[in-house]
Design an enzyme around this catalytic site. Structure first.
Site, short mmCIF file in Angstrom:
data_model
loop_
_atom_site.label_atom_id
_atom_site.label_comp_id
_atom_site.label_asym_id
_atom_site.label_seq_id
_atom_site.Cartn_x
_atom_site.Cartn_y
_atom_site.Cartn_z
N GLU A 58 1.07 -1.11 0.10
CA GLU A 58 -0.08 0.01 0.04
C GLU A 58 0.73 1.27 -0.05
O GLU A 58 0.60 2.36 -0.83
CB GLU A 58 -0.98 -0.05 1.19
CG GLU A 58 -1.93 1.16 1.21
CD GLU A 58 -2.58 1.53 2.53
OE1 GLU A 58 -3.74 1.90 2.42
OE2 GLU A 58 -1.79 1.45 3.51
N TRP A 80 -7.99 -2.27 -0.28
CA TRP A 80 -8.89 -1.11 -0.79
C TRP A 80 -9.86 -1.45 -1.70
O TRP A 80 -10.90 -0.85 -2.23
CB TRP A 80 -8.13 0.02 -1.46
CG TRP A 80 -7.39 1.01 -0.65
CD1 TRP A 80 -6.21 0.76 -0.25
CD2 TRP A 80 -7.69 2.28 -0.42
NE1 TRP A 80 -5.48 1.86 0.31
CE2 TRP A 80 -6.52 2.83 0.46
CE3 TRP A 80 -8.81 3.07 -0.52
CZ2 TRP A 80 -6.78 4.17 1.08
CZ3 TRP A 80 -8.77 4.47 -0.32
CH2 TRP A 80 -7.94 4.85 0.64
N CYS A 196 -7.63 10.08 5.49
CA CYS A 196 -7.85 10.03 7.32
C CYS A 196 -6.73 10.40 7.76
O CYS A 196 -6.41 11.37 8.71
CB CYS A 196 -8.17 8.51 7.67
SG CYS A 196 -9.83 7.89 7.20
N ARG A 216 -7.14 12.78 11.02
CA ARG A 216 -8.26 13.28 11.37
C ARG A 216 -9.33 12.26 12.17
O ARG A 216 -10.04 12.43 12.80
CB ARG A 216 -9.15 13.89 10.03
CG ARG A 216 -9.18 12.92 9.13
CD ARG A 216 -10.43 13.70 8.17
NE ARG A 216 -10.71 12.64 7.16
CZ ARG A 216 -11.59 11.72 7.18
NH1 ARG A 216 -12.55 11.76 8.27
NH2 ARG A 216 -12.02 10.97 6.28
#
Length: 314
Positions: A58, A80, A196, A216
């Site tokens: 990733e 994903w 995120c 976040r």
């Protein structure tokens, strides 16, 4: 990784119950920070097995600026898939069984899960075998890789934030502007999932490179162990290219939450005793962060306790 377990306990004991975008429900705290001294070992969770190969593939996907799940699926990385799959099953091209709210329904219905798995297998095969299908349904929009490597500038060109930061670290290590952001307000609504882990800053002191990440939104059971390992790895890779030692990874969380359907799994994990951290091994044949492939990165001495499965909230 006692820092991570302490976070889990903190949320269990002090978190407030909140609704969320997925409808699953969470227990949440706001504003939390963990610090990891990367010289003490690579921070890969040992109280449950974490698939380091998936972390690597990733991160390299981000570094290459890719935004299509095709290369991830080809690398047998399916973390994903759900977001791309959702795009397909909501389209007019999809003619299979009803996939409405497939994530939560599959978590509670083994029969339906088998149907989802069958459709997901069809989807992944189409992504790999059909270039047009991959273009239509595999792309996740301008997610992390696009923002890191091709941030759209107002003059119509793009900014390679990652390359620029590496150059700055080499030429002006004391700068306070070693920053990469994935949060682009102009494009966030076009992303399959708004970032995120949204903002990172690098810091050099005493010949050591540290990284602070602002995240976040933090899925603490499933996502955060991957995030810790991913940004620790990124710090190692950049430090190596810049001829620096590694310092700290500082992980600052906004909304740190445990999903309501992860509570039993968290209790299982908290009952376990952490083991020694592994060490990271990087190929000496690679000079640039942009040259690495999956086989150039490995972990040594990793002896985790067994994995703990939990449903993902989409």
């Amino acid at each position: 990784m006692e820092q991570y377990l302490t976070l889990c306990r903190h949320i269990m004991e002090n978190g407030v119950e909140k609704g969320d975008r997925t409808g699953t429900g969470t227990k949440s705290v706001f504003g939390y920070q963990m610090r990891f001294d990367l010289a003490e070992g690579f921070p890969l969770l040992t109280t449950k097995k974490t698939a380091f190969r998936l972390v690597v593939s990733e991160l390299l996907w981000f570094i290459k600026g890719d935004t299509n799940v095709k290369s991830l699926i080809e690398a047998n990385n399916h973390i994903w898939d759900d977001w791309a799959f959702e795009k397909w099953v909501k389209s007019d091209d999809y003619t299979g069984p009803d996939m409405t709210d497939f994530g939560r329904r599959a978590a509670n219905d083994p029969v339906f899960k088998a149907i989802v798995d069958e459709q997901m297998e069809i989807f992944c095969s189409k992504i790999v075998e059909n270039a047009q299908f991959a273009a239509d349904f595999g792309d996740l929009g301008p997610v992390y890789g696009r923002q890191w490597r091709s941030w759209p500038a107002k003059n119509g060109e793009t900014i390679d934030q990652l390359q620029k930061v590496i150059e700055q670290l080499k030429t002006n290590p004391d700068s306070r502007r070693h920053i990469i952001t994935a949060w682009n307000p102009a494009e966030v609504d076009d992303m399959a999932l708004p970032p995120c882990h949204a903002f990172m800053q690098f810091y050099v002191a005493n010949g050591k490179l540290s990284c602070q990440l602002y995240q976040r939104s933090a899925d603490v059971f499933l996502g955060v162990p991957f995030n810790i390992a991913s940004y620790a790895l990124l710090t190692h890779l950049i430090a190596k290219e810049c001829d620096l030692e590694v310092g700290e990874f500082v992980h600052t969380l906004g909304d740190a939450h445990l999903y309501a359907n992860h509570m039993e799994q968290v209790e299982t994990q908290l009952a376990r005793t952490p083991r020694s951290l592994p060490t990271l091994s990087l190929s000496n044949e690679k000079e640039s962060i942009f040259d690495y492939e999956i086989e150039d990165i490995s972990i040594e001495g990793y002896d985790p306790l067994p994995g703990i499965k939990a449903p993902i909230a989409v």
